[in-house]
Design a protein around this motif. Structure first.
Motif, short mmCIF file in Angstrom:
data_model
loop_
_atom_site.label_atom_id
_atom_site.label_comp_id
_atom_site.label_asym_id
_atom_site.label_seq_id
_atom_site.Cartn_x
_atom_site.Cartn_y
_atom_site.Cartn_z
N GLU A 69 0.84 -1.19 0.00
CA GLU A 69 0.00 0.00 0.00
C GLU A 69 0.88 1.24 0.00
OE1 GLU A 69 -3.94 0.86 2.30
OE2 GLU A 69 -2.29 1.52 3.60
N ALA A 70 0.42 2.26 -0.71
CA ALA A 70 1.11 3.55 -0.72
C ALA A 70 0.09 4.63 -0.44
CB ALA A 70 1.79 3.80 -2.06
N GLY A 114 -4.34 9.82 -15.00
CA GLY A 114 -3.40 8.93 -15.67
C GLY A 114 -2.65 8.03 -14.70
N LEU A 115 -2.35 8.55 -13.50
CA LEU A 115 -1.63 7.75 -12.52
C LEU A 115 -2.47 6.57 -12.05
CD1 LEU A 115 0.83 7.33 -10.69
CD2 LEU A 115 -0.22 8.90 -9.04
N PHE A 116 -3.74 6.81 -11.76
CA PHE A 116 -4.62 5.73 -11.33
C PHE A 116 -4.76 4.67 -12.42
CE2 PHE A 116 -6.75 8.74 -8.18
CZ PHE A 116 -6.13 8.16 -7.10
N ARG A 117 -4.88 5.12 -13.67
CA ARG A 117 -5.05 4.16 -14.77
C ARG A 117 -3.81 3.29 -14.93
NH1 ARG A 117 -3.51 4.14 -19.95
NH2 ARG A 117 -2.84 6.31 -19.89
N ARG A 118 -2.65 3.92 -14.94
CA ARG A 118 -1.42 3.15 -15.13
C ARG A 118 -1.13 2.23 -13.94
NH1 ARG A 118 0.98 4.99 -19.81
NH2 ARG A 118 2.56 3.36 -19.51
N MET A 119 -1.42 2.70 -12.74
CA MET A 119 -1.21 1.84 -11.58
C MET A 119 -2.13 0.63 -11.63
SD MET A 119 1.25 3.03 -9.65
CE MET A 119 0.95 2.25 -8.06
N HIS A 120 -3.37 0.84 -12.03
CA HIS A 120 -4.33 -0.27 -12.12
C HIS A 120 -3.91 -1.27 -13.19
CE1 HIS A 120 -8.14 -2.41 -12.01
NE2 HIS A 120 -8.24 -2.25 -13.31
N GLU A 121 -3.44 -0.77 -14.34
CA GLU A 121 -3.10 -1.65 -15.45
C GLU A 121 -1.74 -2.32 -15.27
OE1 GLU A 121 -3.31 0.83 -18.87
OE2 GLU A 121 -5.51 0.90 -18.92
N HIS A 163 0.43 -2.08 -12.26
CA HIS A 163 0.86 -2.45 -10.91
C HIS A 163 -0.36 -2.72 -10.04
CE1 HIS A 163 4.85 -1.00 -12.10
NE2 HIS A 163 4.24 0.08 -12.58
N PRO A 164 -1.19 -3.67 -10.43
CA PRO A 164 -2.46 -3.90 -9.72
C PRO A 164 -2.27 -4.39 -8.28
CG PRO A 164 -2.04 -5.67 -11.29
CD PRO A 164 -1.01 -4.61 -11.56
N SER A 165 -1.11 -4.89 -7.93
CA SER A 165 -0.90 -5.39 -6.57
C SER A 165 -0.55 -4.28 -5.58
CB SER A 165 0.21 -6.44 -6.56
OG SER A 165 1.43 -5.90 -7.02
N VAL A 202 8.21 3.16 -9.23
CA VAL A 202 6.92 2.82 -9.84
C VAL A 202 6.13 4.10 -10.11
CG1 VAL A 202 4.65 1.80 -9.38
CG2 VAL A 202 6.73 0.46 -8.98
N ILE A 203 6.02 4.95 -9.09
CA ILE A 203 5.26 6.20 -9.24
C ILE A 203 5.91 7.11 -10.28
CG2 ILE A 203 4.44 8.27 -8.07
CD1 ILE A 203 3.00 5.74 -7.18
N ALA A 204 7.23 7.27 -10.18
CA ALA A 204 7.94 8.13 -11.14
C ALA A 204 7.82 7.59 -12.55
CB ALA A 204 9.41 8.26 -10.74
N GLY A 205 7.87 6.26 -12.71
CA GLY A 205 7.73 5.66 -14.04
C GLY A 205 6.38 5.94 -14.65
N CYS A 206 5.33 5.91 -13.83
CA CYS A 206 4.00 6.25 -14.34
C CYS A 206 3.93 7.71 -14.78
CB CYS A 206 2.94 5.97 -13.27
SG CYS A 206 2.67 4.22 -12.91
N ILE A 207 4.50 8.59 -13.97
CA ILE A 207 4.45 10.02 -14.29
C ILE A 207 5.24 10.32 -15.55
CG2 ILE A 207 5.18 12.30 -13.46
CD1 ILE A 207 4.37 11.34 -10.64
#
Length: 336
Positions: free
Chosen positions: A98-99, A114-121, A123-125, A311-316
């Motif tokens: 969890e973050a 966009g962050l929520f979409r990419r995290m869901h697709e 990094h769903p865990s 992970v977060i930076a990669g999505c951004i």
């Protein structure tokens, strides 16, 4: 004072949950246990320390004066415990977890969808929980270890926090067609007389950033807006102008985009292609730079969840236009 194994991580989670929810039943639900189990865990800490942490006669329940100090330290202890869990997870190659993130309202609309979409697709865990707050409250929660990280306009220069620049965003002027500046193709910063400038209300970091390049603090004080959307609508209806981040242009209609003007160097109006001489954000005393804001991931100095940061930076990196990204973020992984 007695000490025993009842002073556990689980029991610390219980007292933090009660402090957060100010209700034993809701705290138990948040912890996934029954209310008697939670109450027994808290009693175990109170017995071990020979103190009273909560005033149970108050409605809603609230901590005692000593309880507030214990809870504050419990939050830091839980944060440090999560750091240990992260070290183990990295060694095992486990990405789940969890973050908890804070973000300011003047950045959230451009990053979160966009962050929520990419995290869901991708990094769903990872369970990402995000709250919008003003900078002051986010800093308080970071220092108290109530949140893991934040996306903020920087620099903050706050002891105990580490800033990792993500991107640099120019400001643009949004000008009413009725204003004389609308006829200009680009606006020198020193022409933005603030007696016709609509601004965000006090407490928003964007307000102070705007004043970094407006030469007067006299403003249209009839109303100070709480959102950039509201500022745009006020200009549309009442005239004058405002200053907005360039990423907000995507939220405007085609007609409204016709009211945008780049803000240029103050020394003669020559357009600038650089952000600042140092390659970063200009200070309020930089008369030759395009006004920009630096946007960063902000963490505590003792943060160890390097994998999560990347992970977060990669999505951004995939959300923000490449030309806006910090040059280091384009080439390197974040190393703590």
């Amino acid at each position: 004072m007695k000490t025993d194994s009842n002073l556990s991580i689980t029991a610390l989670r219980y007292i933090v949950a009660v402090d957060t929810h100010r209700n034993f039943v809701r705290a138990a639900e948040a912890c996934g246990v029954t209310q008697p189990t939670l109450s027994a865990g808290i009693r175990s800490i109170e017995t071990a320390l020979d103190v009273t942490i909560f005033d149970r006669g108050a409605h809603p329940v609230r901590p005692t004066a000593l309880g507030e100090k214990i809870i504050a330290q419990a939050r830091v202890t839980l944060h440090n415990a999560s750091q240990i869990e992260e070290i183990v997870a990295v060694e095992k190659g486990d990405e789940s977890g969890e973050a908890v993130m804070g973000i300011i309202p003047t950045i959230a609309p451009y990053i979160l969808p966009g962050l929520f979409r990419r995290m869901h697709e991708e990094h769903p865990s990872i369970h990402l929980r995000v709250s919008e707050m003003r900078t002051r409250f986010i800093v308080e929660k970071l220092l108290a270890a109530e949140i893991d990280m934040a996306i903020l306009a920087t620099p903050l220069e706050q002891k105990g926090l580490l800033e990792i620049p993500l991107y640099y965003e120019k400001f643009v002027a949004y000008i009413s067609p009725s204003d004389e500046l609308h006829a200009m193709s680009e606006v020198p910063a020193d022409r933005l007389a603030s007696d016709r400038l609509w601004i965000l209300e006090e407490g928003h970091c964007l307000r102070s950033q705007v004043f970094n390049f407006c030469h007067s603090r006299r403003t249209r004080t009839e109303y100070q807006a709480g959102s950039i959307d509201t500022l745009v609508r006020i200009v549309d209806t009442n005239g004058g102008y405002t200053v907005i981040p360039e990423l907000h242009a995507a939220f405007l209609t085609e007609e409204q985009r016709g009211n945008l003007r780049p803000i240029v160097r103050q020394n003669g109006g020559t357009p600038a292609t650089d952000i600042a001489p140092s390659g970063g954000i200009p200070s309020s005393g930089c008369p030759t730079c395009v006004p920009v804001r630096e946007v960063s991931l902000v963490i505590r100095e003792d943060f160890v969840r390097e994998r999560l940061l990347n992970v977060i930076a990669g999505c951004i990196r995939h959300i923000v236009p490449e030309e806006m990204l910090d040059s280091r973020l384009k080439r390197f992984a974040i190393k703590l």
